[in-house]
Design an enzyme around this catalytic site. Sequence first.
Site, short mmCIF file in Angstrom:
data_model
loop_
_atom_site.label_atom_id
_atom_site.label_comp_id
_atom_site.label_asym_id
_atom_site.label_seq_id
_atom_site.Cartn_x
_atom_site.Cartn_y
_atom_site.Cartn_z
N ASN A 56 -4.17 -35.83 -13.07
CA ASN A 56 -3.43 -37.04 -13.47
C ASN A 56 -3.60 -37.31 -14.97
O ASN A 56 -4.73 -37.34 -15.47
CB ASN A 56 -3.97 -38.26 -12.74
CG ASN A 56 -3.72 -38.21 -11.26
OD1 ASN A 56 -3.21 -37.23 -10.73
ND2 ASN A 56 -4.07 -39.28 -10.57
N ASN B 132 -2.27 -40.10 -17.94
CA ASN B 132 -1.56 -41.34 -18.22
C ASN B 132 -1.76 -41.74 -19.69
O ASN B 132 -0.83 -41.74 -20.49
CB ASN B 132 -2.06 -42.44 -17.27
CG ASN B 132 -1.33 -43.75 -17.45
OD1 ASN B 132 -0.33 -43.82 -18.14
ND2 ASN B 132 -1.83 -44.80 -16.83
N THR B 133 -3.02 -42.01 -20.06
CA THR B 133 -3.30 -42.53 -21.41
C THR B 133 -2.77 -41.61 -22.52
O THR B 133 -2.26 -42.09 -23.53
CB THR B 133 -4.83 -42.73 -21.58
OG1 THR B 133 -5.30 -43.53 -20.50
CG2 THR B 133 -5.17 -43.40 -22.89
N ASP C 270 0.16 -44.55 -7.38
CA ASP C 270 -1.15 -44.23 -7.94
C ASP C 270 -2.13 -45.37 -7.65
O ASP C 270 -1.82 -46.54 -7.94
CB ASP C 270 -0.98 -44.03 -9.46
CG ASP C 270 -2.21 -43.46 -10.13
OD1 ASP C 270 -2.98 -42.76 -9.46
OD2 ASP C 270 -2.37 -43.72 -11.34
N HIS C 271 -3.29 -45.07 -7.09
CA HIS C 271 -4.32 -46.08 -6.77
C HIS C 271 -3.76 -47.26 -5.98
O HIS C 271 -3.92 -48.43 -6.37
CB HIS C 271 -5.00 -46.59 -8.05
CG HIS C 271 -5.83 -45.55 -8.71
ND1 HIS C 271 -7.05 -45.14 -8.22
CD2 HIS C 271 -5.60 -44.78 -9.80
CE1 HIS C 271 -7.54 -44.18 -8.98
NE2 HIS C 271 -6.67 -43.93 -9.94
N ASP D 51 -6.25 -45.99 -2.37
CA ASP D 51 -7.55 -46.00 -3.03
C ASP D 51 -8.48 -46.96 -2.30
O ASP D 51 -8.54 -48.15 -2.60
CB ASP D 51 -7.39 -46.40 -4.50
CG ASP D 51 -8.72 -46.39 -5.25
OD1 ASP D 51 -9.76 -46.18 -4.59
OD2 ASP D 51 -8.72 -46.60 -6.47
N GLY E 231 -8.03 -39.13 -14.53
CA GLY E 231 -8.58 -39.24 -15.88
C GLY E 231 -8.39 -37.98 -16.70
O GLY E 231 -9.28 -37.57 -17.44
N GLY E 232 -7.20 -37.36 -16.60
CA GLY E 232 -6.93 -36.09 -17.27
C GLY E 232 -6.91 -36.17 -18.79
O GLY E 232 -7.04 -35.15 -19.47
N HIS F 294 -10.92 -42.97 -16.40
CA HIS F 294 -9.58 -43.31 -16.90
C HIS F 294 -9.68 -43.73 -18.37
O HIS F 294 -10.62 -44.43 -18.75
CB HIS F 294 -9.00 -44.50 -16.11
CG HIS F 294 -8.56 -44.14 -14.72
ND1 HIS F 294 -8.91 -44.87 -13.62
CD2 HIS F 294 -7.78 -43.13 -14.27
CE1 HIS F 294 -8.36 -44.33 -12.54
NE2 HIS F 294 -7.68 -43.28 -12.90
P1 13P Z 1 -5.88 -41.11 -17.88
O1 13P Z 1 -5.20 -42.39 -18.24
O2 13P Z 1 -7.28 -41.07 -18.32
O3 13P Z 1 -5.09 -39.93 -18.30
O4 13P Z 1 -5.96 -41.09 -16.27
C1 13P Z 1 -4.78 -41.06 -15.51
C2 13P Z 1 -5.06 -41.20 -14.06
O5 13P Z 1 -6.07 -40.77 -13.55
C3 13P Z 1 -4.06 -41.89 -13.23
O6 13P Z 1 -4.53 -42.16 -11.96
#
Ligand code: 13P
Length: 287
Positions: free
Chosen positions: A229, A231-232, A84-85, A105, A208-209, A177
């Site tokens: 995506n 993550n948070t 990722d990135h 990225d 940034g899902g 994100h």
């Molecule tokens: P979030 O942390 O906002 O869910 O974003 C995850 C992301 O885009 C990983 O590349």
Amino acid sequence: MLVSATEMLKKAVSGHYAVGQFNINNLEWTKAVLLTAQENNSPVILGVSEGAGKYMTGFDTVAAMVKAMINSLGITVPVALHLDHGTYEGCYKCIKAGFSSIMFDGSHFPIEENIEKTTELVHAAHNMGLSIEAEVGSIGGEEDGVIGAGEIADPNECKMIADLGVDFLAAGIGNIHGKYPENWQGLDFDALAKTKALIGDLPLVLHGGTGIPEDMIKKAISLGVAKINVNTECQLYFQQATRDYILAGKDLVGKGFDPRKLLAPGYEGIKTIVKEKMELFGSVNKA
Ligand code: 13P
């Protein structure tokens, strides 16, 4: 089954759904995401940031853990292990370590340099059978030290990068994100539609899902987003469940301090949110 993300995302575009990328941090995270994908018969992408790779002692460790876990858990749904990135150097490290997919990225470089480096990495990835994601227009906010301004990607620049042979493309459309601020303007669907019109069926990626309202997720999928995506949100579910366990004093009862007991509620929390996202994205029973 460890595979590149190319086929699963082509299928998602034609089937009008999206495959979730869930970022992993450790053994519990990986096991939770893999088992949830298997239970829901869903394809899945495991995202690994450079920071998380370092935390897990390196990309070699991550690739070995994921491959062994797919085997020992009997995971038969398609799984992609994706950087990722990635930086330029990080991409080469992951190709060597045995990842099945990378993201370069280059969004913070001038477009000419992004094109030059992406072109080289497309060849390097495809030579080894990996899929590759590129980025245009930075994603806002901060993730593991990668800070973005949150630009809207220029559709013409998206077309230039798409033409380099990348397998899927992240185009910034106001996504961020981490948690969205109160005054967030929402996703720029005009920019998304313009990009889609220029790049055709190339799968688009929405970073940034976390925290994007359901109606916006559905609209984004209808406009060609095939990978989302998250993550948070997994981190927040893990945090809340762990917090509840400790505040309820459960770690003080019997062997409640055993790490396998202490981490169990957080693990279940990750499974809950991953399942919800798979249902929302429409990837259940699409393996
Ligand atoms: P979030 O942390 O906002 O869910 O974003 C995850 C992301 O885009 C990983 O590349």
